[in-house]
Design a protein around this motif. Structure first.
Motif, PDB file in Angstrom:
ATOM      1  N   PRO A  61      -4.483  -5.812   9.400  1.00  0.00           N
ATOM      2  CA  PRO A  61      -5.208  -4.786  10.168  1.00  0.00           C
ATOM      3  C   PRO A  61      -4.510  -4.423  11.472  1.00  0.00           C
ATOM      4  O   PRO A  61      -3.845  -5.254  12.094  1.00  0.00           O
ATOM      5  CB  PRO A  61      -6.565  -5.457  10.453  1.00  0.00           C
ATOM      6  N   PHE A 106      -3.087  -2.962   2.796  1.00  0.00           N
ATOM      7  CA  PHE A 106      -3.225  -4.084   1.870  1.00  0.00           C
ATOM      8  C   PHE A 106      -1.906  -4.443   1.198  1.00  0.00           C
ATOM      9  O   PHE A 106      -0.999  -3.634   1.088  1.00  0.00           O
ATOM     10  CB  PHE A 106      -4.256  -3.749   0.787  1.00  0.00           C
ATOM     11  N   ALA A 152     -11.081  -2.732   1.502  1.00  0.00           N
ATOM     12  CA  ALA A 152      -9.749  -2.831   0.900  1.00  0.00           C
ATOM     13  C   ALA A 152      -9.709  -2.140  -0.451  1.00  0.00           C
ATOM     14  O   ALA A 152      -8.729  -1.467  -0.789  1.00  0.00           O
ATOM     15  CB  ALA A 152      -9.348  -4.299   0.767  1.00  0.00           C
ATOM     16  N   VAL A 207      -8.865 -10.980   2.071  1.00  0.00           N
ATOM     17  CA  VAL A 207      -9.881  -9.962   1.800  1.00  0.00           C
ATOM     18  C   VAL A 207     -10.935 -10.472   0.812  1.00  0.00           C
ATOM     19  O   VAL A 207     -11.820  -9.726   0.426  1.00  0.00           O
ATOM     20  CB  VAL A 207      -9.262  -8.652   1.275  1.00  0.00           C
ATOM     21  N   ASN A 219      -0.238  -4.403  14.188  1.00  0.00           N
ATOM     22  CA  ASN A 219      -1.029  -5.083  13.168  1.00  0.00           C
ATOM     23  C   ASN A 219      -0.943  -6.597  13.321  1.00  0.00           C
ATOM     24  O   ASN A 219      -0.233  -7.117  14.183  1.00  0.00           O
ATOM     25  CB  ASN A 219      -0.637  -4.614  11.760  1.00  0.00           C
ATOM     26  N   VAL A 258      -7.531   0.199   5.589  1.00  0.00           N
ATOM     27  CA  VAL A 258      -7.126  -1.196   5.438  1.00  0.00           C
ATOM     28  C   VAL A 258      -5.755  -1.297   4.774  1.00  0.00           C
ATOM     29  O   VAL A 258      -5.606  -0.960   3.594  1.00  0.00           O
ATOM     30  CB  VAL A 258      -8.160  -1.973   4.608  1.00  0.00           C
ATOM     31  N   PRO A 309      -6.315  -6.167  -4.097  1.00  0.00           N
ATOM     32  CA  PRO A 309      -5.742  -6.698  -2.859  1.00  0.00           C
ATOM     33  C   PRO A 309      -5.864  -8.210  -2.758  1.00  0.00           C
ATOM     34  O   PRO A 309      -6.807  -8.815  -3.262  1.00  0.00           O
ATOM     35  CB  PRO A 309      -6.596  -6.021  -1.785  1.00  0.00           C
ATOM     36  N   TYR A 336      -4.387  -9.698   0.525  1.00  0.00           N
ATOM     37  CA  TYR A 336      -4.521  -9.824   1.980  1.00  0.00           C
ATOM     38  C   TYR A 336      -4.303  -8.474   2.640  1.00  0.00           C
ATOM     39  O   TYR A 336      -3.865  -7.508   2.013  1.00  0.00           O
ATOM     40  CB  TYR A 336      -3.561 -10.872   2.537  1.00  0.00           C
ATOM     41  N   THR A 337      -4.624  -8.422   3.917  1.00  0.00           N
ATOM     42  CA  THR A 337      -4.468  -7.198   4.690  1.00  0.00           C
ATOM     43  C   THR A 337      -3.773  -7.509   6.010  1.00  0.00           C
ATOM     44  O   THR A 337      -3.677  -8.677   6.412  1.00  0.00           O
ATOM     45  CB  THR A 337      -5.831  -6.536   4.965  1.00  0.00           C
ATOM     46  N   ASP A 387       0.809  -1.216   0.000  1.00  0.00           N
ATOM     47  CA  ASP A 387       0.000   0.000   0.000  1.00  0.00           C
ATOM     48  C   ASP A 387       0.842   1.265   0.000  1.00  0.00           C
ATOM     49  O   ASP A 387       0.513   2.245  -0.663  1.00  0.00           O
ATOM     50  CB  ASP A 387      -0.981  -0.003   1.176  1.00  0.00           C
TER      51      ASP A 387
END
Length: 439
Positions: free
Chosen positions: A155, A314, A133, A354, A278, A312, A150, A152-153, A101
């Motif tokens: 958080p 990403f 996302a 996501v 995270n 989010v 995206p 995955y993230t 990101d």
């Protein structure tokens, strides 16, 4: 299954040059290998685990799409962006690449990424990819379009040592008031133990911003005119409250310079019952505390029951504007964000998916930590704050303005009002210059 050769490359760093911006530009003639079309794919963190994952995923893609052959390049995580920039400058970009990101805006501003809005409309699983996302990605460009998708993230979340909390009779705080009360109640400086490990050094931004924006119940950095809201009085009150954890001795004296390493070490050693970080902290928490001795939870809410947290974060995939095989690249991109690929990658690499089709998979259902992330992504009481990653000055702001500013507040060398005014002026100037340059 045939073995995929892991390709490594060494590119010489040269001066960056711009490229013409476009949205879904035409491909050059696609590469080919015999009767197959070649898709060149670069991944930003080519380690033993990710290389093995992509070996499996690429084999699956090639089985389902025998007209294509994927050439995989695993790059070192500490220098991958340099390789991308060099490839852009020399017109030797791959067709598809992973992207974080924090790097999206800079690459968009170079005209290096292909707009994929129209391509995405035809993706079979487009309705299953998190809108939060996708919005985070749209926030990276001034035109609000999609230049990557995206997978995955990671958080921002709270982690708590449940074993230690049970011993002390502490409970997970649901609100900021309860959190502050716990910080006071369970601080024991004489024995060197605390409820919370505050992060005041490198990387302190996210924890601090989540707290003060939740406290202020605001979820935007700027007003409609581009003025940064941090100079509003409510934020000074919020930052004073946050800093009082340190002022009152409710966290370790070392917290003023704590980075990730020190904060996680305090949590892992039992110095602190809780930290904010995270989802990537999971592996280290398991190593330090052992499964079953800790849990994750949403951050404490404000008086209105709202939690404001970072947009989010990403990791996704993009098709380069100079792709030789754009059509194949889009096809592989669709595969990478599909249920099967996302599920396999996230299970094997410990990531938060996501694509909501993964939520029904057995491994996901049996994972103790995923329900909190799912709640975060779908809850109406969680608001996402877009960090202005699009600003060229953002990295400098973090290291030269925000980090020393927060430490000055913690050490009472400056007031919260003074520091927030400095931050607001810096970001307002940067935002208005950015808006003006993109008219």
């Amino acid at each position: 299954m045939k073995k995929k050769k892991v390709v490594s490359i060494l590119l010489t760093s040269i001066m960056l040059t711009g490229m013409l911006a476009g949205c879904g530009g035409k491909s050059e003639e696609a590469g080919s290998s015999g009767d197959k079309q070649t898709i060149e794919f670069w991944y930003h963190d080519g380690n033993a685990n990710s290389n093995a994952i992509f070996e499996e995923l690429i084999a699956q893609f090639e089985k389902e799409n025998p007209e294509y052959e994927v050439e995989y390049v695993g790059l070192p995580s500490d220098s991958y962006l340099q390789k991308y920039n060099t490839a852009i400058a020399t017109n030797t970009v791959p067709d598809v690449a992973s992207i974080r990101d924090q790097d999206v805006s800079a690459l968009i501003n170079q005209g290096a990424l292909s707009c994929i809005d129209e391509d995405f409309e035809s993706f079979e699983e487009k309705e299953h990819i998190s809108e939060s996302a996708l919005n985070a990605i749209r926030n990276c460009s001034v035109d609000g379009k999609l230049y990557c998708l995206p997978q995955y993230t990671q958080p921002q979340i709270f982690w708590y040592n449940t074993t230690l909390m049970e011993e002390k009779g502490a409970e997970i705080p649901a609100t900021i008031d309860e959190f502050m009360e716990a910080c006071e109640t369970y601080a024991d400086p004489d024995n060197g133990t605390y409820f919370y490990s505050l992060r005041g050094g490198a990387g302190s931004l996210d924890n601090m911003l989540d707290f003060i924006f939740t406290y202020a119940n605001q979820d935007s950095f700027f007003d409609e005119e581009g003025n940064c809201v941090l100079s509003d009085p409510i934020f000074a009150e919020a930052l004073d409250t946050y800093a009082s954890i340190y002022w009152n001795g409710w966290t370790s004296k070392d917290s003023v310079s704590n980075s990730y390493k020190e904060m996680v070490a305090e949590f892992g050693s039992g110095t602190a019952m809780g930290i904010a970080n995270n989802s990537s902290a999971l592996a280290e928490n398991i190593n330090n505390l052992g499964e079953g001795n800790f849990t994750n939870a949403l951050a404490p809410a404000n008086e209105e029951g709202i939690v404001v947290t970072k947009d989010v974060p990403f990791m996704g995939y993009t098709v380069f504007e100079g792709a030789k095989n754009r059509e194949g690249g889009v096809k592989f991109l669709e595969f990478l964000v599909s249920h099967d690929a996302v599920s396999y990658f996230c299970e094997k690499d410990g990531r938060v998916p996501v694509n909501d089709l993964v939520y029904e998979d057995e491994w996901y259902q049996n994972n103790a930590y995923m329900p909190v992330y799912e709640e975060m992504m779908s809850s109406e009481t969680v608001k996402f704050l877009a960090r202005p990653l699009w600003l060229p000055e953002w990295s400098e702001f973090l290291s030269k303005v925000q980090e020393p500013g927060l430490q000055a507040v913690l050490m009472k060398e400056k007031t919260s009002e003074e520091v927030l005014q400095e931050w607001a002026e810096y970001l307002t100037n940067a935002q208005k210059e950015y808006l003006e340059s993109n008219k």
